[in-house]
Design a protein around this motif. Structure first.
Motif, PDB file in Angstrom:
ATOM      1  N   LYS A   1       9.907 -40.595  29.626  1.00 41.13           N
ATOM      2  CA  LYS A   1      10.911 -41.470  30.228  1.00 41.13           C
ATOM      3  C   LYS A   1      11.606 -40.785  31.405  1.00 41.13           C
ATOM      4  CE  LYS A   1      13.233 -45.284  30.203  1.00 41.13           C
ATOM      5  NZ  LYS A   1      12.605 -46.549  30.515  1.00 41.13           N
TER       6      LYS A   1
ATOM      7  N   LEU B   1       9.307 -40.931  34.362  1.00 40.07           N
ATOM      8  CA  LEU B   1       9.281 -42.261  34.975  1.00 40.07           C
ATOM      9  C   LEU B   1      10.573 -42.559  35.737  1.00 40.07           C
ATOM     10  CD1 LEU B   1       7.562 -44.315  32.130  1.00 40.07           C
ATOM     11  CD2 LEU B   1       6.567 -43.574  34.302  1.00 40.07           C
TER      12      LEU B   1
ATOM     13  N   ALA C   1      11.194 -43.440  39.649  1.00 42.76           N
ATOM     14  CA  ALA C   1      11.942 -44.628  40.053  1.00 42.76           C
ATOM     15  C   ALA C   1      13.028 -44.270  41.066  1.00 42.76           C
ATOM     16  CB  ALA C   1      12.559 -45.296  38.832  1.00 42.76           C
TER      17      ALA C   1
ATOM     18  N   THR D   1       6.058 -47.151  43.611  1.00 45.25           N
ATOM     19  CA  THR D   1       5.639 -48.360  42.896  1.00 45.25           C
ATOM     20  C   THR D   1       5.542 -48.060  41.401  1.00 45.25           C
ATOM     21  OG1 THR D   1       4.336 -48.996  44.812  1.00 45.25           O
ATOM     22  CG2 THR D   1       3.892 -50.160  42.763  1.00 45.25           C
ATOM     23  N   ARG D   2       6.168 -48.903  40.586  1.00 46.05           N
ATOM     24  CA  ARG D   2       6.183 -48.713  39.141  1.00 46.05           C
ATOM     25  C   ARG D   2       4.829 -49.039  38.536  1.00 46.05           C
ATOM     26  NH1 ARG D   2      11.762 -50.476  36.656  1.00 46.05           N
ATOM     27  NH2 ARG D   2      10.521 -49.858  34.875  1.00 46.05           N
TER      28      ARG D   2
ATOM     29  N   GLN E   1       3.918 -52.606  38.028  1.00 43.38           N
ATOM     30  CA  GLN E   1       3.613 -53.349  39.250  1.00 43.38           C
ATOM     31  C   GLN E   1       2.311 -52.873  39.880  1.00 43.38           C
ATOM     32  OE1 GLN E   1       7.175 -52.379  41.355  1.00 43.38           O
ATOM     33  NE2 GLN E   1       8.347 -54.057  40.428  1.00 43.38           N
TER      34      GLN E   1
ATOM     35  N   TYR F   1       2.710 -42.207  38.449  1.00 39.72           N
ATOM     36  CA  TYR F   1       3.152 -41.443  37.280  1.00 39.72           C
ATOM     37  C   TYR F   1       2.098 -40.429  36.843  1.00 39.72           C
ATOM     38  CZ  TYR F   1       0.234 -44.586  34.495  1.00 39.72           C
ATOM     39  OH  TYR F   1      -0.818 -45.284  33.972  1.00 39.72           O
TER      40      TYR F   1
ATOM     41  N   TRP G   1       5.850 -36.347  33.213  1.00 41.81           N
ATOM     42  CA  TRP G   1       5.205 -37.388  32.416  1.00 41.81           C
ATOM     43  C   TRP G   1       4.061 -36.796  31.615  1.00 41.81           C
ATOM     44  CZ3 TRP G   1       0.422 -39.654  31.925  1.00 41.81           C
ATOM     45  CH2 TRP G   1       0.382 -40.848  31.211  1.00 41.81           C
TER      46      TRP G   1
END
Length: 108
Positions: free
Chosen positions: A75, A78, A82, A87-88, A91, A96, A102
């Motif tokens: 988390k 991530l 962010a 771009t997540r 999406q 990541y 991560w």
């Protein structure tokens, strides 16, 4: 059904109500006293049962620590991405996979 009272070595007591009774006996039960609906059972635990209890307890605590820390590390990785505005993953982004935090969470 019958109501059973179990007495432990540590002076604790447990009650159990049996609904369906069959004629099988456990190898741990050594004696049975009482009549009617109340029966007292003496239970002898095999040697090393406390050892197995402590091993199981240590494994349960250790695994929850590893799972929790893994979730937190992933988390944080991530959230770090962010903050950078990339771009997540939801999406369609794959950035990541380049984040070491991560990966540390995934591998832990």
């Amino acid at each position: 059904g019958a109501v059973l009272s179990f007495s432990c070595r540590d002076s604790c007591q447990a009650w159990c109500q049996i609904i369906n009774v069959s004629e099988s006996r456990s190898p741990f039960v050594t004696s049975m006293e009482g009549t009617g609906n109340e029966t007292n059972w003496s239970i002898s635990m095999p040697s090393g049962s406390k050892y197995h209890l402590y091993i199981g307890l240590a494994l349960a605590i250790g695994s929850s620590i590893f799972i929790g820390s893994s979730f937190i590390l992933k988390k944080k990785g991530l959230l770090k991405l962010a903050d950078r505005g990339v771009t997540r993953a939801g999406q369609g982004g794959y950035s990541y996979l380049k984040e070491w935090l991560w990966w540390a969470g995934l591998l832990s």
